[in-house]
Design an enzyme around this catalytic site. Structure first.
Site, PDB file in Angstrom:
ATOM      1  N   LYS A 264      40.905  35.788  42.405  1.00  0.00           N
ATOM      2  CA  LYS A 264      41.429  34.915  43.442  1.00  0.00           C
ATOM      3  C   LYS A 264      41.175  35.527  44.816  1.00  0.00           C
ATOM      4  O   LYS A 264      41.299  36.747  44.981  1.00  0.00           O
ATOM      5  CB  LYS A 264      42.946  34.731  43.285  1.00  0.00           C
ATOM      6  CG  LYS A 264      43.425  34.011  42.041  1.00  0.00           C
ATOM      7  CD  LYS A 264      44.945  34.000  42.026  1.00  0.00           C
ATOM      8  CE  LYS A 264      45.505  33.352  40.779  1.00  0.00           C
ATOM      9  NZ  LYS A 264      45.388  31.882  40.808  1.00  0.00           N
ATOM     10  N   ASP A 275      54.189  33.863  39.169  1.00  0.00           N
ATOM     11  CA  ASP A 275      53.534  33.110  38.107  1.00  0.00           C
ATOM     12  C   ASP A 275      54.267  33.245  36.774  1.00  0.00           C
ATOM     13  O   ASP A 275      53.863  32.649  35.787  1.00  0.00           O
ATOM     14  CB  ASP A 275      52.077  33.570  37.954  1.00  0.00           C
ATOM     15  CG  ASP A 275      51.165  32.473  37.456  1.00  0.00           C
ATOM     16  OD1 ASP A 275      51.538  31.282  37.558  1.00  0.00           O
ATOM     17  OD2 ASP A 275      50.064  32.784  36.954  1.00  0.00           O
ATOM     18  N   ARG A 338      47.193  28.754  30.132  1.00  0.00           N
ATOM     19  CA  ARG A 338      47.031  27.953  28.919  1.00  0.00           C
ATOM     20  C   ARG A 338      46.633  28.811  27.727  1.00  0.00           C
ATOM     21  O   ARG A 338      46.858  28.433  26.580  1.00  0.00           O
ATOM     22  CB  ARG A 338      46.054  26.810  29.160  1.00  0.00           C
ATOM     23  CG  ARG A 338      44.636  27.192  29.483  1.00  0.00           C
ATOM     24  CD  ARG A 338      43.899  26.083  30.218  1.00  0.00           C
ATOM     25  NE  ARG A 338      44.297  26.045  31.625  1.00  0.00           N
ATOM     26  CZ  ARG A 338      43.845  25.127  32.492  1.00  0.00           C
ATOM     27  NH1 ARG A 338      42.989  24.193  32.093  1.00  0.00           N
ATOM     28  NH2 ARG A 338      44.240  25.147  33.739  1.00  0.00           N
TER      29      ARG A 338
END
Length: 489
Positions: A264, A275, A338
């Site tokens: 990032k 997060d 995910r």
């Protein structure tokens, strides 16, 4: 510890309130005066100075000094939504809490029904915002609210359920704002284990080596990039003797997200210690349900890891095998949420709960779609989607339902694996993430919550801090509906 509550069913006299230094007066809209209002002279002077009318208090709260006492007045319209009433109360209390008082006196006016509603709203909001979140400043002082003195209504149970809900929200926010050097996966695990002993939860931790042996390749692909092997899937269990339903709460707990090899930029890495918020939401719901003695069984699953850049970190184009045997082609290492949720959902589904709900700060595209005032939800049936929205209306934590049709799967077709992790173009990524995660729910009833509203500048609803604990109140409302059999599973 939240502020101690003192309750006085009788309306206070001027003599009773005179020693108070911070007072909130809550009135119903279109209030009909049947006697003098508390500090009415200061109220009249303040309205005149601002060229406002008495009924304008329904538009915005007002404060004024009354011989050394800071008084705030607000009118609440009970016909408005829960969110709107919470927002009005938050802004009114902020006029007092800005000075960090140790004690606040709250006076509720109106008929018996109005006084009860206002008391619940005001006390809950004061509990949420009277607590000081962790700071690491050299001159940091304890500036939390210690006493709430309520006048005009008294609850027999001392608002026990509301207090439990506030405790769950505060725990969620406290964990979320901790800096990443303090809340590593290992430190998080120790905190959770201590809390489990305190609350009587059954505790089980699946550490990296155990998950590797079990074949949890999706979780381990993310966790292997860290030098310390402190990542784990933590399972907490709460059981109630009268429970008829079992719910599995699953939370993404990435304690820091660099993005991995797809690093990032600084602008988007800032704040990535939050997060892990999804896991804190799940834990906050569990704590609140336990403290409220809610008759429902809960299994809480927390996927605790970090997404680091290192020679061992997983890479684009790798193919990993998840715990349920599904092979996943890696497309972007910053889609790590995910990955860890896939194996965690698989574990959660094995006990066949009546409902599974996962919480995650999962996708930037959800934030693009909704901003930071709503969170997005996906559900495996229209009925569950309606239940999710109803929980948002009841709790004041608003959600918006998104589609999850089968034909979205075309974008996740892979030439070399069962499924792609995501796509490179990012289109509808929040929907594709939900479609991927559903593969690991074993076709159980399931709701996925993408927490785009977990942080909102200036606060949201009843909460005044940017980090607002969104999801704890929503989850409690959903559980209450299950207990009341309004959700037929």
């Amino acid at each position: 510890m939240l502020a101690r509550l003192e309750q006085h069913a009788a309306m206070p006299t001027a003599t009773v309130l005179r020693p108070a230094r911070y007072v909130l007066v809550v009135l119903p809209k279109n209030h009909v005066k049947d006697g003098p209002l508390p500090f009415e002279e200061a109220l009249s002077a303040g309205l005149a100075r601002r060229k406002k009318k008495f009924e304008d208090l329904a538009k915005a709260a007002m404060s004024a000094d009354a011989d050394g006492t800071l008084v705030a007045w607000v009118m609440i319209d009970n016909a408005r939504s829960t969110f709107e009433k919470q927002s009005a109360m938050r802004k009114a209390l902020a006029l007092l809490l800005a000075e960090h008082p140790q004690r606040v006196d709250i006076v509720v006016l109106g008929d018996a029904q109005a006084r009860q509603a206002f008391a619940e709203l005001a006390v809950y909001t004061a509990w949420l915002n009277g607590w000081q979140l962790p700071e690491r400043k050299k001159d940091n002082k304890n500036r939390y609210l210690q006493i709430i003195s309520l006048h005009g209504y008294a609850a027999k149970d001392g608002f026990a359920v509301l207090r439990a809900r506030a405790e769950g929200n505060v725990l969620c926010r406290e964990l979320t704002v901790l800096p990443p050097n303090e809340l590593t996966p290992g430190a998080y695990r120790k905190r959770v284990q201590a809390l489990a002993r305190q609350q009587g939860w059954r505790h089980q931790a699946f550490d990296f080596n155990r998950l590797k042996r079990m074949g949890a390749g999706a979780f381990c692909a993310v966790a292997q990039g860290s030098d310390e092997r402190d990542a784990a899937i933590v399972h907490l269990r709460y059981r109630h003797p009268r429970a008829k339903k079992t719910i599995a709460l699953v939370g993404k707990g990435i304690c820091f997200d660099t993005g991995g090899h797809n690093l990032k930029p600084a602008r988007y890495m800032q704040g990535m210690h939050e997060d892990m918020n999804g896991s804190a939401v799940a834990l906050g719901i569990l704590l609140a349900a336990t403290r409220a003695k809610l008759p429902v069984n809960i299994d809480c699953w927390m996927a605790l890891a970090q997404n680091h850049l290192s020679p061992r970190a997983y890479k684009q184009n790798e193919v990993v095998k998840a715990l349920n045997g599904t092979t996943i082609e890696i497309v972007h290492t910053d889609a790590e949420g995910r990955m860890v949720l896939s194996d965690t959902l698989t574990l959660a589904a094995r006990s066949k709960p009546d409902l599974m709900v996962d919480f995650a700060t999962l996708t930037g595209s959800m934030h693009v779609a909704l901003g930071s005032r709503y969170s997005g939800v996906f559900a495996t049936s229209d009925a569950l989607a309606r239940d999710a929205v109803a929980a948002g209306v009841a709790s004041g934590e608003r959600v918006c339902v998104f589609p999850m049709d089968d034909d979205y799967d075309d974008a996740l077709d892979s030439n070399i694996a069962d499924v792609k992790q995501c796509t490179m173009d990012g289109e509808a990524d929040h929907i594709l993430a939900a479609r991927l995660l559903q593969r690991f729910t074993d076709k159980r009833p399931w709701i996925h919550v993408d927490l785009s509203a977990h942080s909102c500048k200036g606060g949201l609803g009843a909460v005044a801090t940017d980090t607002n604990g969104f999801g704890v109140g929503w989850g409690l409302a959903l559980l209450n509906a299950m207990v009341a059999a309004q959700i037929p599973l």
